[in-house]
Design a protein around this motif. Structure first.
Motif, PDB file in Angstrom:
ATOM      1  N   UNK A  40       0.817  -1.215   0.000  1.00  0.00           N
ATOM      2  CA  UNK A  40       0.000   0.000   0.000  1.00  0.00           C
ATOM      3  C   UNK A  40       0.852   1.267   0.000  1.00  0.00           C
ATOM      4  N   UNK A  41       0.446   2.244  -0.839  1.00  0.00           N
ATOM      5  CA  UNK A  41       1.051   3.561  -0.802  1.00  0.00           C
ATOM      6  C   UNK A  41       0.061   4.480  -0.083  1.00  0.00           C
ATOM      7  N   UNK A  42       0.508   5.165   0.937  1.00  0.00           N
ATOM      8  CA  UNK A  42      -0.377   6.027   1.718  1.00  0.00           C
ATOM      9  C   UNK A  42      -0.566   7.321   0.950  1.00  0.00           C
ATOM     10  N   UNK A  43      -1.544   7.352   0.042  1.00  0.00           N
ATOM     11  CA  UNK A  43      -1.556   8.343  -1.016  1.00  0.00           C
ATOM     12  C   UNK A  43      -1.356   9.815  -0.655  1.00  0.00           C
ATOM     13  N   UNK A  44      -2.216  10.437   0.086  1.00  0.00           N
ATOM     14  CA  UNK A  44      -1.980  11.900   0.151  1.00  0.00           C
ATOM     15  C   UNK A  44      -0.620  12.233   0.764  1.00  0.00           C
ATOM     16  N   UNK A  45      -0.125  11.384   1.670  1.00  0.00           N
ATOM     17  CA  UNK A  45       1.188  11.653   2.254  1.00  0.00           C
ATOM     18  C   UNK A  45       2.305  11.172   1.327  1.00  0.00           C
ATOM     19  N   UNK A  46       2.146   9.978   0.815  1.00  0.00           N
ATOM     20  CA  UNK A  46       3.175   9.400  -0.059  1.00  0.00           C
ATOM     21  C   UNK A  46       2.672   9.517  -1.486  1.00  0.00           C
ATOM     22  N   UNK A  47       3.222  10.435  -2.230  1.00  0.00           N
ATOM     23  CA  UNK A  47       2.690  10.638  -3.574  1.00  0.00           C
ATOM     24  C   UNK A  47       3.422   9.779  -4.593  1.00  0.00           C
ATOM     25  N   UNK A  48       2.698   9.491  -5.680  1.00  0.00           N
ATOM     26  CA  UNK A  48       3.275   8.729  -6.768  1.00  0.00           C
ATOM     27  C   UNK A  48       3.941   9.706  -7.731  1.00  0.00           C
ATOM     28  N   UNK A  49       5.246   9.552  -7.974  1.00  0.00           N
ATOM     29  CA  UNK A  49       5.941  10.422  -8.922  1.00  0.00           C
ATOM     30  C   UNK A  49       6.157   9.668 -10.229  1.00  0.00           C
ATOM     31  N   UNK A  50       5.384   9.986 -11.252  1.00  0.00           N
ATOM     32  CA  UNK A  50       5.479   9.201 -12.486  1.00  0.00           C
ATOM     33  C   UNK A  50       6.774   9.502 -13.249  1.00  0.00           C
ATOM     34  N   UNK A  51       7.087   8.595 -14.174  1.00  0.00           N
ATOM     35  CA  UNK A  51       8.210   8.792 -15.098  1.00  0.00           C
ATOM     36  C   UNK A  51       7.765   9.646 -16.276  1.00  0.00           C
TER      37      UNK A  51
END
Ligand code: SF4
Ligand code: SF4
Lengths: 176, 349
Positions: A40-51
């Motif tokens: 799990x990625x804790x979304x609002x805190x841990x953001x996804x940085x796309x390529x």
């Protein structure tokens, strides 16, 4: 056709037929999963940085002199979702045009990237922006104010395009 | 005169001290364990570690609109969830949570109905009645999905009740009594039943899963075919009551499993050891022993609840014909064999 021979059920061994050892095996597997590291990625805190390869919201490239778009209308033409509207006017310079109106309806856009592919000026590219929330349907139609993004912020995508898309398209075509 | 009042008090304590917190703990761990098995984290936003999630769930259910379909029989539609929850909770009457506390020379037994001489029979009777809740829910909703779910639950529960009862016969033969406390005392003296009745326990476990409509036997509410099964037409807190009843039934059957096969509140060696050290409170009738027993029992029940949830998220649902085949062609003969073997062994030794 009625299959009676060599069916899956007949190929099972005795221990498989009484289920229990197999059930215990399965339970062992899930027990292992229970203590395994989580994805799990804790979304609002841990953001996804796309390529650079990520196709987010399509945006217009803004350079120091102004936008690159020459209002040719190809993107609007190719868009399968009919999401783009372009209205053109001429600039003071000879044979040059610019869009007086450029709108992308983000409620229609399917993020296919055709607009980017077809653009002769590399003026519209897919950004990394994946957070699109609107409170009203009207807010989903983005005008030039929201679409223009300084070229410095789009370097990843432009580099990606040079590396892959254009090269493949421009390369010698195999006879098929 | 004091007996009924005492029973009432115990019931209240049990309802608000055991069933409701137990069910909400189950809901929480159901979500958490399913998440862990999926490599997820599970609820962690509502309160610390997501511990307030069950409260949020209940508040949501309470605030939701309670819809009764126009074609439904509203009286039975209302009655069905109540039957379900009442039956599930009633099972706790015979479950001993500990032996007894000596209060001024009087023995306070830690069960609502400690001397029910038909204890096990009562348990079987209650599981038989439980089918009414689901069947009535399915029928009174006047919807084809609900009806199919209700009928499935009826046939499933009736089929598995036989094996459930027959598996218990082995335990009763060993104990020679239907009284639950007696059975526990028996196990404390002569070893837990799981060592004498391993086959019986497996049969009981499988049948109990089918009786409580839990995966892999949750056909009455099979989502892919039946939308929601018997509770398709239920919403709001009525649905919540069904939910609660499912968990209460799970806790009840875990308690029965722990009691009948794993020695109930019996904890070997430790109390004797503590008394040997000079702690008088751990002698029979003492408060310390009672607390220890309740703790032991809770731990055993918690373990079986964990297995319930663990199995649910590991094993796919049976097909309906497989379910019936398993019940009638495998479990029923096996439980008869178990009774026969138990009888023969008892004659020999
Ligand atoms: S963005 Fe590109 S394709 Fe679209 S109108 Fe402008 S120049 Fe033409
Ligand atoms: S990404 Fe596809 S759908 Fe979206 S605007 Fe461009 S061409 Fe249209």
């Amino acid at each position: 056709m009625n299959v009676n021979e060599n069916t899956q059920a007949q190929r099972l061994s005795f221990w498989e037929k009484i289920y229990l050892p197999e059930i215990v095996k399965g339970l062992g597997l899930t027990l292992k999963a229970m203590v395994a590291p989580k994805m799990t990625r804790q979304y609002p805190e841990e953001r996804f940085e796309p390529d650079g390869s990520y196709r987010g919201r399509p945006v217009l490239v803004l350079e120091e002199e102004g936008e690159r778009c020459v209002a040719c209308g190809l993107c609007s033409r190719v868009c399968p979702a009919l999401a783009i509207e372009v209205q053109a006017s001429e600039t003071e310079r000879e044979k040059e045009r610019y869009p007086t109106l450029f709108e992308i309806n983000m409620l229609r856009c399917i993020f296919c990237g055709f607009c980017e592919e077809v653009c002769p000026e590399e003026a519209i590219v897919m950004s990394k922006d994946y957070e699109m929330v609107f409170e009203k349907r009207e807010d989903g139609i983005l005008g030039k104010d929201k679409l223009l993004v300084p070229v410095a912020q789009l370097q990843d995508r432009l580099a990606y395009l040079r590396r892959h898309q254009y090269y493949e398209n421009a390369g010698p075509q195999e006879a098929s | 005169m004091t007996e009924p009042i005492l029973a009432l008090l115990k019931t209240i304590v049990l309802l608000f001290g055991v069933v409701l917190p137990g069910a909400s703990a189950c809901v929480y761990f159901e979500r958490k364990i399913s998440a862990w098995i999926h490599y997820r984290i599970g609820p962690n936003r509502v309160g610390p570690l997501g511990l307030l999630q069950p409260i949020a769930d209940v508040v949501k259910l309470l605030l939701k609109e309670d819809i009764v379909p126009r074609a439904a029989n509203s009286f039975f539609h209302f009655l069905a969830p109540l039957i379900s929850i009442a039956i599930a909770v009633a099972t706790f009457a015979i479950v001993p949570f500990g032996h007894y506390i000596d209060v001024g020379g009087q023995n306070l037994y830690l069960a609502i109905a400690p001397h029910t001489n038909v204890g096990i029979l009562l348990f079987l009777a209650l599981t038989s009645v439980a089918v009414y809740g689901l069947t009535l829910a399915g029928w009174s909703s006047n919807s084809k999905y609900s009806l199919l779910g209700g009928l499935r639950s009826a046939s499933q529960m009736i089929s598995y009740e036989l094996s459930l009862g027959l598996a218990l016969v082995g335990v009763l033969m060993i104990a020679g009594s239907l009284e639950v406390n007696e059975i526990v005392q028996r196990q404390a003296a002569g070893g837990w039943n799981i060592f004498y009745q391993p086959l019986g326990f497996v049969i009981f476990l499988v049948a109990a899963y089918a009786e409580t409509n839990r995966a892999p036997f949750d056909l009455p509410e099979a989502e892919p075919e039946l939308v929601g099964g018997y509770h398709t037409e239920y919403s709001g807190m009525k649905f919540g009551i069904f939910f609660l009843a499912e968990y209460a039934a799970m806790i009840a059957s875990s308690a029965i499993m722990a009691t009948l096969y794993f020695g109930g509140y019996h904890l070997p060696f430790v109390p004797q050891f503590l008394v040997g050290l000079g702690f008088e409170t751990f002698a029979p009738g003492g408060l310390g022993l009672a607390l220890l027993e309740v703790g032991t029992f809770t731990a055993k029940v918690a373990f079986f609840l964990f297995v319930y949830i663990w199995v649910r998220w590991s094993i796919p649902r049976f097909r309906y014909d497989q379910l019936m085949k398993l019940g009638w062609k495998v479990l029923l003969p096996l439980s008869l064999v178990n009774v026969a073997i138990t009888g023969i062994l008892m004659l020999l030794f």
